[in-house]
Scaffold this motif. Structure first.
Motif, PDB file in Angstrom:
ATOM      1  N   THR A   1      43.241  36.887  34.937  1.00  0.00           N
ATOM      2  CA  THR A   1      44.541  36.302  34.640  1.00  0.00           C
ATOM      3  C   THR A   1      44.381  34.841  34.282  1.00  0.00           C
ATOM      4  OG1 THR A   1      44.967  35.616  36.887  1.00  0.00           O
ATOM      5  CG2 THR A   1      45.640  37.865  36.304  1.00  0.00           C
ATOM      6  N   LYS A   2      45.425  34.268  33.723  1.00  0.00           N
ATOM      7  CA  LYS A   2      45.345  32.863  33.329  1.00  0.00           C
ATOM      8  C   LYS A   2      45.249  31.922  34.518  1.00  0.00           C
ATOM      9  CE  LYS A   2      50.301  32.164  33.162  1.00  0.00           C
ATOM     10  NZ  LYS A   2      51.445  31.759  32.428  1.00  0.00           N
ATOM     11  N   THR A   3      45.648  32.364  35.707  1.00  0.00           N
ATOM     12  CA  THR A   3      45.612  31.493  36.874  1.00  0.00           C
ATOM     13  C   THR A   3      44.428  31.797  37.786  1.00  0.00           C
ATOM     14  OG1 THR A   3      47.072  32.970  38.077  1.00  0.00           O
ATOM     15  CG2 THR A   3      48.109  31.152  36.895  1.00  0.00           C
ATOM     16  N   PRO A  23      42.621  37.195  42.822  1.00  0.00           N
ATOM     17  CA  PRO A  23      42.499  37.749  41.468  1.00  0.00           C
ATOM     18  C   PRO A  23      42.537  39.273  41.427  1.00  0.00           C
ATOM     19  CG  PRO A  23      40.451  36.673  42.143  1.00  0.00           C
ATOM     20  CD  PRO A  23      41.472  36.380  43.192  1.00  0.00           C
ATOM     21  N   TRP A  24      42.017  39.964  42.456  1.00  0.00           N
ATOM     22  CA  TRP A  24      42.052  41.426  42.456  1.00  0.00           C
ATOM     23  C   TRP A  24      43.485  41.924  42.564  1.00  0.00           C
ATOM     24  CZ3 TRP A  24      39.055  38.620  45.914  1.00  0.00           C
ATOM     25  CH2 TRP A  24      39.647  38.385  47.153  1.00  0.00           C
ATOM     26  N   ASP A  25      44.341  41.186  43.278  1.00  0.00           N
ATOM     27  CA  ASP A  25      45.746  41.558  43.370  1.00  0.00           C
ATOM     28  C   ASP A  25      46.480  41.232  42.075  1.00  0.00           C
ATOM     29  OD1 ASP A  25      45.331  42.434  45.942  1.00  0.00           O
ATOM     30  OD2 ASP A  25      46.092  40.615  46.875  1.00  0.00           O
ATOM     31  N   VAL A  33      49.172  36.556  42.084  1.00  0.00           N
ATOM     32  CA  VAL A  33      49.417  36.833  43.488  1.00  0.00           C
ATOM     33  C   VAL A  33      48.662  35.771  44.284  1.00  0.00           C
ATOM     34  CG1 VAL A  33      49.097  38.474  45.382  1.00  0.00           C
ATOM     35  CG2 VAL A  33      49.686  39.308  43.089  1.00  0.00           C
ATOM     36  N   LEU A  34      49.367  35.087  45.162  1.00  0.00           N
ATOM     37  CA  LEU A  34      48.771  34.002  45.939  1.00  0.00           C
ATOM     38  C   LEU A  34      48.630  34.401  47.403  1.00  0.00           C
ATOM     39  CD1 LEU A  34      50.848  30.979  44.546  1.00  0.00           C
ATOM     40  CD2 LEU A  34      48.656  31.873  43.718  1.00  0.00           C
ATOM     41  N   ARG A 150      45.025  48.527  44.203  1.00  0.00           N
ATOM     42  CA  ARG A 150      44.614  47.224  44.730  1.00  0.00           C
ATOM     43  C   ARG A 150      43.323  47.341  45.530  1.00  0.00           C
ATOM     44  NH1 ARG A 150      43.671  44.114  49.624  1.00  0.00           N
ATOM     45  NH2 ARG A 150      44.287  42.027  49.103  1.00  0.00           N
ATOM     46  N   TYR A 151      43.250  48.291  46.449  1.00  0.00           N
ATOM     47  CA  TYR A 151      42.052  48.422  47.279  1.00  0.00           C
ATOM     48  C   TYR A 151      40.866  48.950  46.472  1.00  0.00           C
ATOM     49  CZ  TYR A 151      45.042  47.075  51.027  1.00  0.00           C
ATOM     50  OH  TYR A 151      45.903  46.355  51.804  1.00  0.00           O
TER      51      TYR A 151
END
Length: 174
Positions: A1-3, A23-25, A33-34, A150-151
């Motif tokens: 992602t960009k972030t 990043p995986w989320d 996702v933070l 996700r997992y």
């Protein structure tokens, strides 16, 4: 992602707060996702200082923020709840002291080793079904299929991750 790789911090006299992107989320949910990785209320203006985090979150376009707090951090939990966070899960971390001194009944046939690239396909299949009690399955606002993905994604990223280690346990030669 960009972030990807985004990190932030507030270190004021009243609030210590650090966060980073998961990043995986982000890859699964399609938005940043933070994770809040550190949080400590130090003074009476912590609520005002938390607004700086909210502005950073909104600027990044984060659609989900998670935070795991030790059970004794009630003030921090209340601050998060004041800002629309919701309690989802309680984590228990049992601990065995002096594990080396425990006598086992005999050989179990289990073999533990670091995962290799050839293990990933099987372990990813297991991961997509094994975490049914985690927050991404417990929260009814999140599609459980996203939790499965996700997992699976998380396990798939471990071989290249700088700090996470993935182990496999085999029963005998299987």
């Amino acid at each position: 992602t960009k972030t990807q790789g985004v990190r932030g911090e507030i270190n004021s006299p009243d609030l210590r707060l650090a966060w980073l992107e998961a990043p995986w989320d982000s890859a699964i949910f399609g938005f940043p996702v933070l994770q809040i990785s550190q949080m400590e209320i130090r003074g009476p203006s912590a609520d005002e200082d938390f607004v700086a985090f909210k502005k950073s979150r909104d600027k990044l376009g984060a659609g989900l923020v998670s935070c795991r707090l030790p059970h004794e951090h009630l003030r921090e939990s209340m601050l998060l709840e004041d800002h629309r966070f919701r309690f989802i899960e309680m984590i228990y971390q049992p601990e065995l002291s002096d594990l080396q001194a425990i006598e086992l009944a005999g050989p179990s046939g289990l073999k533990i080793s670091l995962a290799e690239a050839t293990d990933l396909s099987d372990v990813m299949k297991i991961a997509s079904r094994a975490f049914r009690n985690e927050r991404f399955h417990a929260d009814p606002r999140i599609d459980s299929m996203l939790g499965d993905q996700r997992y699976r994604q998380w396990v798939g990223s471990t071989l290249e991750h700088p700090t996470q280690m993935l182990y496999v346990i085999r029963d005998g030669g299987h």
